[in-house]
Enzyme design. Structure first.
Site, PDB file in Angstrom:
ATOM      1  CD  GLN A 147      -2.528   1.057   2.801  1.00  0.00           C
ATOM      2  OE1 GLN A 147      -2.302   0.456   3.700  1.00  0.00           O
ATOM      3  NE2 GLN A 147      -3.855   1.434   2.749  1.00  0.00           N
ATOM      4  N   GLY A 148       0.671   2.085  -0.729  1.00  0.00           N
ATOM      5  CA  GLY A 148       1.295   3.415  -0.920  1.00  0.00           C
ATOM      6  C   GLY A 148       0.445   4.566  -0.523  1.00  0.00           C
ATOM      7  CB  SER A 153       1.016   6.731   5.305  1.00  0.00           C
ATOM      8  OG  SER A 153      -0.226   6.292   5.865  1.00  0.00           O
ATOM      9  CD  GLU A 180      -6.767   0.195   6.830  1.00  0.00           C
ATOM     10  OE1 GLU A 180      -7.121   1.197   6.486  1.00  0.00           O
ATOM     11  OE2 GLU A 180      -5.561   0.044   7.056  1.00  0.00           O
ATOM     12  CD  GLU A 209      -5.435   8.973  19.044  1.00  0.00           C
ATOM     13  OE1 GLU A 209      -5.141   8.254  18.121  1.00  0.00           O
ATOM     14  OE2 GLU A 209      -5.372   8.513  20.214  1.00  0.00           O
TER      15      GLU A 209
END
Lengths: 392, 382, 392, 382
Positions: free
Chosen positions: A126-127, A129, A245, A379
């Site tokens: 996964q690219g 962040s 997810e 959060e």
């Protein structure tokens, strides 16, 4: 209201349990149970066995290997897999890029990628962040500029889990820097990790392991056909993907297994002249943790029984939030049971009398701090609950 | 009652802080802890030169004749930069036992060399089958001519592979005795390894290993061991306070500088309130650590009072360490669990300290035994 | 570093302990210890005994009855008073308006008010909070308009504690509605509660008691000489006063007393065939609470030893925050010890076999929810810590 | 496994909700609970007319023959508006005992009248010297001719002064028996009072009071009492869930509308995150309450399974009730502790429920006894 599973679901559960405990090699399951690093080969082997039996991507469209299961059955499938310590189908493949391609890819992309993705013939990473974005995904700065038939990608990604094993990456890139809302100018590209200009730097984690990476792109040329869906709609696909997810991330089965292990260890250790499991504080702590976990499991069951439309239920934020807390509580319990033995963390088998579980307890505990951070930090989940559910 | 340090103590603190802060930044610490023995021998020598390794020992034994207030200051500075030198393990724990139990000759020899930095002494006590007990059962001592031999396994022994001298607890007739074993003794096997906090520990196997009795007679030393563990616990509380302080300042700094959604994280009240709660935990544990040191140093404290004070410090250290350690990582996000960034190492060390000599639940169980012995806990002795 | 009190402080402590336990009538102290409502007469009687002995307002300037005590001595004074269940000198007098008048009042005001305030000849109440302001004091809307030699006050105050007993009120009023910063246009006025136009409405609390009030002002005429300090500087005085409010609010002595009582009760009650105090979970809970309280007490001692300049130490926010939490934890402990007996809350003595402490446990627990709200809520304290101390 | 209610159940819920929400807003509830008997006799009759008071009883006993799922629905609606009618106390607890233990005649008579609303039956069980035990020691039963007499004190007895009939537990040869005592019996003294949650309780003194044995024989009824207490505990869990739900919605509403510093409180992230945590607590306890009701209703559940399910529901209810009850007040600020505003009454009732039949710590201790009897807790029976 009905406590019991229907006869069909009962049979389904038995079938899953039997399959997972007999068809996946014991050695692989032992590695998972002992919190050892699971090799790429083991992951691939397990997923191919599952895929051959139609158990790797049951939530996909039927034409691409999916099964017409109820949400409860999917839940049972996942929980039984975790309880049996089977490595779950690689999330990047099964829960992320697979469903995105199935939903938004063109026919050619589906044919090209989906079977290989289900079978882990392609290992995806996964690219998303970036170093300066974190939870604020929309601020990403990796750019792709159109040049003839190619996109030319420059920038940097981080927290790319198991990128070192990956064959391909799916990547969010900024394709329209002038878009009014920064979410609007983002597209999704996929390309092989060995494309010239892609370099990978593993990041060492607190437990001494390497599971995340920085990935750098320098003039990486990606053919235009590797754009998934429409240009500048990558944000929508990312949201779709991140919704998935959160599903199944309660990880009740895995936590159950940790608590069951903890009790076994506590029964074997002596403390103050009696087995540690007989210590009243320890018993109460375990009883409370088990109750919290039961409440979470039942909530997961409620959520699946109310989510027939396939959309991510906002209550699944509860599952992610509480699921991560209880996984962490279970790892902390194991450290406290290991007690002084937990100091023997990186001893080789032949250099120590301390059992493996006690040695791995603290590295695992430290590593598990991540579960309340990745996949939408706690959060972020509180923000979703306060905003979407409570309207605050 | 007085919580302040005098000018001499302040000077000591500044000297130690100066040395350790020059020696360690996160980068340097990572490099040092990668290689055996897991600490910097040069720093160890410099601490010796400064007199730090002999702080609590009598001058006639080669020490500085200082109190545990001074020990506390040093331990705090050790914790602040996560200096991997085994200060508490060697000076406070092993050295403390030698000082309490050893003969004049043993004291002069072992403590003199320890103070000079020429001999690293550690206490080999934990056994794989036991859990935070002041007694030994897995290693037994047998008389052999004039001396003794020891057999059995100790693990994990902090810095056990690097140590020049081991003080070993062993089962003797009527209880637990203490023995001195040289690093080059026959029948001694040491398998060292890295622990999660970057320090080192070892399995120490003794097989008919010749040993010297520590002290004059072979009586039960359980009480002495308990007291030494209690004093080490109090010193660890200070090391933990130093570590927590850095964890909090690092986190505050991160919240101020790291931006998300276009603003610094410090604009998110849910995060700053949690930092405020970390501060509350820190100040509370700091108070109880200082108080416990005063109890250790007070000339009229009974062993029971010292043990209770250590348990109180331990309970609060465990709670605060877990709270601050976890929150420091969570408030950082992903970078917090990487080995390349500093803050997670603080959590790692806090977790190690919590489990070396007895964790918070263990202390709470002990304190629970006496709750009906007093109407309330007196902070000030009558 | 020194564990023991100096011989002088030791003697001081003994003196305080002896005075409080012998000079204040036992009946009054019993009422406080039993959490009964303390009558106005008892408050007055106790404070006059203290004042006669110079123990009512030791923190005031010496010329108005203060003593030249060290911060540690003041701490000991307060803790011993709480431990002995002596009603503390009325906060509105001793900690609030007294110090303000002493610091900012003119000579005439000092002479007129301070002796009577110290001796509780005047019972003061506080007119700060307003229905729509809460913690946001600067938004107050009560106005005072100058009319000849008088101020004419109109508006409403709320949460006026024990206003029903009060002779006088000190009040924040808006005197300059045009001030650029809303804090700037506020002044402090004092006036008798029986001034025409003042009406009071008691607010019933959850425990069935009446301790706070709404106070309404309708064209209340206040002579100009009743302005404290300078016009439009009321905000500064309020801040000065609220800084004092936080001091001594750890209430360690009072909490100690509650825990000691709890242990006695738990020793007398039977649970599962043995005294409740022998229950391991109960013992551990008490041990942990005692440790938290010890940590708080030691922190209070550290704060007093570092606050020689008289300014409120920002660390005193820790004392307020944690002090209120531990008071609440002690009341909760008492409820749990009372267990099923706690349901007999409002039974008269002759209508019940349930002891008084068990009957009052839950009303007290509910009432004590206030201690984390008033005097600067715990949210305000966290804001102070994050901002002033951590620089966030 | 199925967590949903069928249409008939939904209709019942809507009918009860409609009735109770018309009957009670915070103002009306305050007025009703100010005067004895602490609830509205008219509402009680309306509940009877609706069939609610006979829900769990067999049709031949005058009941509706429904299950505990229906009881749960009603209890939730009772909790949602804090209806002060003693539904769980009378129908579930006292009625449940009569249904389990009573003779056919007793069932028809007592449950018929209870279902009709013409006779309020409550269980007099707690004793001032005891704590959440299924046995009785303070009241003793003595044979007297054909019948029995009871002597001793029961307290606190919910709605004990208003009750028309008391089911009283009393020590008998070999254990604890159950007896029926009429409100007008000789030697019966009842001192009623108001409890903190606005309901009523009483001291019930028996002095040679004539009583009728409940059931056929005078054997030990401890097991039946335990089971009835367990079912009442599960019903209380639902009442608590209803109360928590209102406490949370009231709090959310307040955060949205109340302004401070010129903006709504909902702009303060530290507050909204806490509201989110309240939601998490609520959803978790809701799940376990529903599950416990399914265990009660499942025809093959053993008494041990029902007791364990009740303890699990009790533990979670206690935790969630305290969390939500405290936070609801704190997030409101001052108004939260006033009797004039609603939210504190929810906290009060949650505290009462937590202490009526055994609190969370008590349940945790019981659950702790069996932690090593299973590798993990199975939500779904095998």
């Amino acid at each position: 209201m009905q406590l019991h599973l229907s006869p069909e679901d009962q049979a389904f559960r038995d079938e899953m349990r039997t399959f997972f405990t007999t068809k996946i090699p014991q050695a692989i399951r032992d590695d998972v149970a002992a919190h050892r690093e699971v090799s790429k080969e083991s992951y691939v082997e397990a997923q191919r066995i599952l895929n051959a039996a139609g158990l790797a991507v049951p939530h996909w469209p039927a034409e691409w290997g999916g099964r017409d299961w109820t949400p409860l059955q999917r839940h049972i499938w996942r929980e039984e897999m975790q309880l049996a310590a089977v490595p779950e189908p690689l999330a990047f493949n099964a829960s992320m890029i697979g469903p995105v391609i199935a939903a938004f890819g063109n026919q050619e992309q589906k044919e090209r990628f989906l079977p290989a993705t289900a079978n882990l013939d392609i290992w995806w990473c996964q690219g998303f962040s970036e170093p300066d974005a974190g939870s604020d995904l929309a601020s990403l700065r990796t750019v792709a500029v159109r040049d003839g038939d190619d996109w030319v990608v420059n920038g940097q990604k981080t927290w790319t889990t198991l990128g070192q094993y990956a064959d391909w990456i799916f990547c969010l890139v900024r394709t329209d820097p002038t878009a009014e809302k920064k979410q609007r100018g983002i597209s999704m590209l996929v390309f092989p990790m060995d494309t010239p200009g892609v370099t990978l730097r593993p990041i060492e984690l607190l437990d001494g392991g390497f599971e995340v990476n920085e990935v750098f792109f320098e003039d990486v040329r990606v053919p235009a056909e590797n754009l998934i869906g429409e240009e500048n709609r990558g944000w929508d696909y990312a949201k779709f993907l991140l919704g998935n997810e959160r599903v199944g991330i309660a990880r009740v089965g895995a936590t159950k297994r940790m608590i069951a292990d903890a009790k076994e260890h506590a029964a074997r250790l002596s403390s103050g002249g009696r087995p540690l499991i007989e210590d009243p504080s320890m018993r109460t702590r375990i009883a409370e943790l088990e109750n919290e976990l039961l409440a979470l499991e039942l909530t997961a069951l409620r959520v699946v029984s109310n989510s027939s439309d396939g959309k991510p239920n906002p209550a699944s934020s509860v599952l992610k939030l509480r699921g991560s807390e209880l996984q962490q509580a279970a790892t902390e319990l194991l450290v406290d049971i290991a007690g002084p033995l937990s100091l023997a963390s990186f001893a080789d088998d032949d250099a120590t009398d301390v059992p493996e579980w006690a040695r791995s307890a603290t590295p695992e505990y430290l590593n598990y701090r991540k579960v309340s951070i990745y996949g939408g930090s706690n959060e972020v989940q509180r923000t979703i609950i306060a905003g979407t559910i409570l309207g605050l | 009652m007085d919580f302040t340090f005098d000018t001499e103590q302040q000077a000591l603190r500044e000297a130690v802080a100066g040395l350790l802060q020059r020696a360690y930044d996160p980068e340097k610490r990572r490099a040092v802890t990668k290689e055996d023995p897991g600490f910097d021998e040069k720093v160890w020598s410099q601490l010796a030169e400064m007199g730090v390794l002999g702080l609590p020992f009598a001058e006639e034994d080669g020490g500085m004749g200082a109190g545990h207030a001074e020990v506390a200051l040093v331990a705090t500075e050790v914790g602040r930069v996560l200096a991997p030198e085994p200060f508490v393990e060697s000076v406070v724990l092993a050295g403390g036992l030698v000082a309490d139990v050893g003969t004049a000759e043993q004291r002069a020899q072992l403590l003199g060399a320890l103070s000079e930095g020429s001999s690293l002494v550690v206490f080999a006590h934990a056994e794989p089958g036991s859990r935070w007990t002041p007694t030994a059962t897995g290693v037994t001592a047998t008389r052999s001519g004039d001396g003794w031999t020891l057999s059995g396994t100790k693990e994990p022994v902090p810095s056990g592979a690097r140590a020049d001298v081991l003080v070993v607890s062993a089962a003797v007739e009527g209880g637990t005795g203490l023995f001195v074993v040289r690093g080059d003794a026959t029948g001694l096997t040491r398998d060292g390894y890295r622990t999660h906090d970057g320090t080192r520990a070892a399995r120490v196997t003794l097989d008919g290993t010749p040993a010297e009795l520590l002290g004059e007679d072979a009586g039960d030393r359980t009480a002495a061991i308990e007291l030494a563990l209690a004093r080490a616990t109090v010193a660890y509380a200070h090391e933990a306070v130093g570590a927590m302080e850095t964890a909090l300042t690092t986190t505050s700094e991160y919240l101020k500088t790291r931006k998300q959604f276009g603003v610094p994280l410090s604009r998110f009240q849910a995060l700053t309130f949690r930092a405020a709660d970390m501060y509350v935990s820190l100040e509370l544990v700091r108070s109880i650590a200082l108080w416990a040191t005063m109890v250790v140093d007070a000339p009229d404290s009974t062993p029971e009072q010292v043990l209770a004070a250590a348990d109180r410090a331990r309970l609060q250290t465990s709670k605060a360490g877990r709270h601050i350690g976890k929150e420091a990582i969570q408030l950082h996000g992903g970078i917090g669990v990487t080995a390349e960034y500093s803050v997670g190492h603080y959590t790692s060390r806090l977790t190690a300290i919590d489990h070396l000599l007895g964790d918070g639940a263990w202390a709470a169980d002990r304190l629970a035994r006496t709750v009906d012995a007093h109407p309330y806990v007196e902070a000030l002795p009558a």
